[in-house]
Design a protein around this motif. Structure first.
Motif, mmCIF file in Angstrom:
data_model
loop_
_atom_site.group_PDB
_atom_site.id
_atom_site.type_symbol
_atom_site.label_atom_id
_atom_site.label_comp_id
_atom_site.label_asym_id
_atom_site.label_seq_id
_atom_site.Cartn_x
_atom_site.Cartn_y
_atom_site.Cartn_z
ATOM 1 N N ILE A 71 0.827 -1.216 0.000
ATOM 2 C CA ILE A 71 0.000 0.000 0.000
ATOM 3 C C ILE A 71 0.855 1.257 0.000
ATOM 4 O O ILE A 71 0.444 2.316 -0.463
ATOM 5 N N TYR A 72 2.096 1.138 0.477
ATOM 6 C CA TYR A 72 3.011 2.285 0.491
ATOM 7 C C TYR A 72 3.452 2.700 -0.915
ATOM 8 O O TYR A 72 4.043 3.755 -1.083
ATOM 9 N N ALA A 73 3.167 1.896 -1.922
ATOM 10 C CA ALA A 73 3.464 2.274 -3.300
ATOM 11 C C ALA A 73 2.459 3.308 -3.813
ATOM 12 O O ALA A 73 2.702 3.956 -4.828
ATOM 13 N N TYR A 74 1.339 3.483 -3.108
ATOM 14 C CA TYR A 74 0.294 4.406 -3.521
ATOM 15 C C TYR A 74 0.140 5.610 -2.596
ATOM 16 O O TYR A 74 -0.255 6.679 -3.035
ATOM 17 N N VAL A 75 0.409 5.392 -1.314
ATOM 18 C CA VAL A 75 0.225 6.453 -0.334
ATOM 19 C C VAL A 75 1.340 6.365 0.703
ATOM 20 O O VAL A 75 1.689 5.272 1.148
ATOM 21 N N ARG A 76 1.912 7.513 1.058
ATOM 22 C CA ARG A 76 3.059 7.526 1.974
ATOM 23 C C ARG A 76 2.668 7.326 3.431
ATOM 24 O O ARG A 76 3.496 6.929 4.239
ATOM 25 N N HIS A 77 1.433 7.618 3.779
ATOM 26 C CA HIS A 77 1.010 7.531 5.181
ATOM 27 C C HIS A 77 -0.281 6.717 5.324
ATOM 28 O O HIS A 77 -1.314 7.234 5.760
ATOM 29 N N PRO A 78 -0.254 5.432 4.992
ATOM 30 C CA PRO A 78 -1.481 4.645 5.067
ATOM 31 C C PRO A 78 -2.005 4.446 6.490
ATOM 32 O O PRO A 78 -3.212 4.284 6.679
ATOM 33 N N MET A 79 -1.146 4.500 7.491
ATOM 34 C CA MET A 79 -1.647 4.360 8.861
ATOM 35 C C MET A 79 -2.475 5.584 9.255
ATOM 36 O O MET A 79 -3.480 5.458 9.940
ATOM 37 N N TYR A 80 -2.057 6.757 8.839
ATOM 38 C CA TYR A 80 -2.852 7.956 9.119
ATOM 39 C C TYR A 80 -4.170 7.884 8.348
ATOM 40 O O TYR A 80 -5.221 8.247 8.870
ATOM 41 N N LEU A 81 -4.112 7.418 7.102
ATOM 42 C CA LEU A 81 -5.331 7.221 6.319
ATOM 43 C C LEU A 81 -6.249 6.234 7.024
ATOM 44 O O LEU A 81 -7.462 6.447 7.108
ATOM 45 N N SER A 82 -5.689 5.170 7.551
ATOM 46 C CA SER A 82 -6.462 4.166 8.274
ATOM 47 C C SER A 82 -7.182 4.776 9.473
ATOM 48 O O SER A 82 -8.384 4.571 9.661
ATOM 49 N N VAL A 83 -6.463 5.536 10.264
ATOM 50 C CA VAL A 83 -7.058 6.184 11.440
ATOM 51 C C VAL A 83 -8.168 7.143 11.005
ATOM 52 O O VAL A 83 -9.257 7.153 11.588
ATOM 53 N N LEU A 84 -7.905 7.934 9.975
ATOM 54 C CA LEU A 84 -8.904 8.891 9.515
ATOM 55 C C LEU A 84 -10.156 8.197 8.983
ATOM 56 O O LEU A 84 -11.280 8.649 9.234
ATOM 57 N N LEU A 85 -9.990 7.097 8.265
ATOM 58 C CA LEU A 85 -11.151 6.359 7.768
ATOM 59 C C LEU A 85 -11.940 5.727 8.914
ATOM 60 O O LEU A 85 -13.175 5.823 8.946
ATOM 61 N N MET A 86 -11.245 5.092 9.842
ATOM 62 C CA MET A 86 -11.954 4.467 10.962
ATOM 63 C C MET A 86 -12.728 5.501 11.774
ATOM 64 O O MET A 86 -13.890 5.288 12.136
ATOM 65 N N MET A 87 -12.110 6.636 12.029
ATOM 66 C CA MET A 87 -12.782 7.655 12.833
ATOM 67 C C MET A 87 -13.852 8.402 12.026
ATOM 68 O O MET A 87 -14.821 8.883 12.602
ATOM 69 N N LEU A 88 -13.716 8.454 10.707
ATOM 70 C CA LEU A 88 -14.792 8.982 9.873
ATOM 71 C C LEU A 88 -16.014 8.072 9.998
ATOM 72 O O LEU A 88 -17.144 8.554 10.088
ATOM 73 N N GLY A 89 -15.768 6.767 10.002
ATOM 74 C CA GLY A 89 -16.868 5.821 10.201
ATOM 75 C C GLY A 89 -17.572 6.048 11.536
ATOM 76 O O GLY A 89 -18.808 6.037 11.612
ATOM 77 N N ILE A 90 -16.819 6.279 12.575
ATOM 78 C CA ILE A 90 -17.397 6.574 13.891
ATOM 79 C C ILE A 90 -18.189 7.874 13.839
ATOM 80 O O ILE A 90 -19.286 7.979 14.401
ATOM 81 N N THR A 91 -17.655 8.872 13.137
ATOM 82 C CA THR A 91 -18.347 10.159 13.008
ATOM 83 C C THR A 91 -19.664 9.991 12.263
ATOM 84 O O THR A 91 -20.673 10.605 12.621
ATOM 85 N N VAL A 92 -19.672 9.145 11.241
ATOM 86 C CA VAL A 92 -20.910 8.891 10.493
ATOM 87 C C VAL A 92 -21.928 8.168 11.379
ATOM 88 O O VAL A 92 -23.116 8.513 11.386
#
Length: 143
Positions: A71-92
């Protein structure tokens, strides 16, 4: 010290977002889906690392290696993306202005954290500049 403050802020905001102040909304399933996608991104990111190479703080470890595959071949910070997606789900799921404000604070905190981490990588590795040119920061193909 800056690293510790950023990690503390990140986890404190997440803690506040997980406090049960609201009831779930009609958007339970979309929120769960977004959270699940975030978890998958996180597992892919962790799986791409060699044992001992992963660091929760943005500091660069002495013997770390730059990960540029999976996944690092597409995005440099996938762990931050992961946190943001998980918490976006909580926000929804638990949508309120309280959750929305906390989510925006989390986004700002993680943007500061990843900017700081990128600065450290540029000082640590000559290869990082080329890696930056062929990948996106946080959202594949966009940003």
């Amino acid at each position: 010290m800056k690293s510790k403050i950023l990690v503390f802020l990140q986890f404190f905001i997440i803690f506040l977002m997980l406090l049960p102040f609201g009831s779930h909304t009609l958007y339970l399933y979309p929120g769960l889906f977004i959270t699940a996608v975030g978890m998958i991104v996180g597992f892919l990111a962790i799986g791409a690392h060699k044992r001992g190479n992963f660091n929760i703080r943005p500091d660069i470890k002495e013997s770390c290696e730059l990960v540029t595959h999976s996944i690092y071949a597409y995005v440099r910070h996938p762990m931050y993306l992961s946190v943001l997606l998980m918490m976006l789900g909580i926000t929804v799921i638990y949508f309120s202005y309280y959750e929305l404000v906390l989510y925006l604070l989390l986004v700002i905190t993680l943007l500061v954290k990843l900017t700081y981490e990128e600065h450290l990588w540029q000082c640590h590795s000559e290869v990082y500049e080329a890696y930056k040119k062929r990948t996106k920061r946080l959202i594949p193909f966009l940003f």
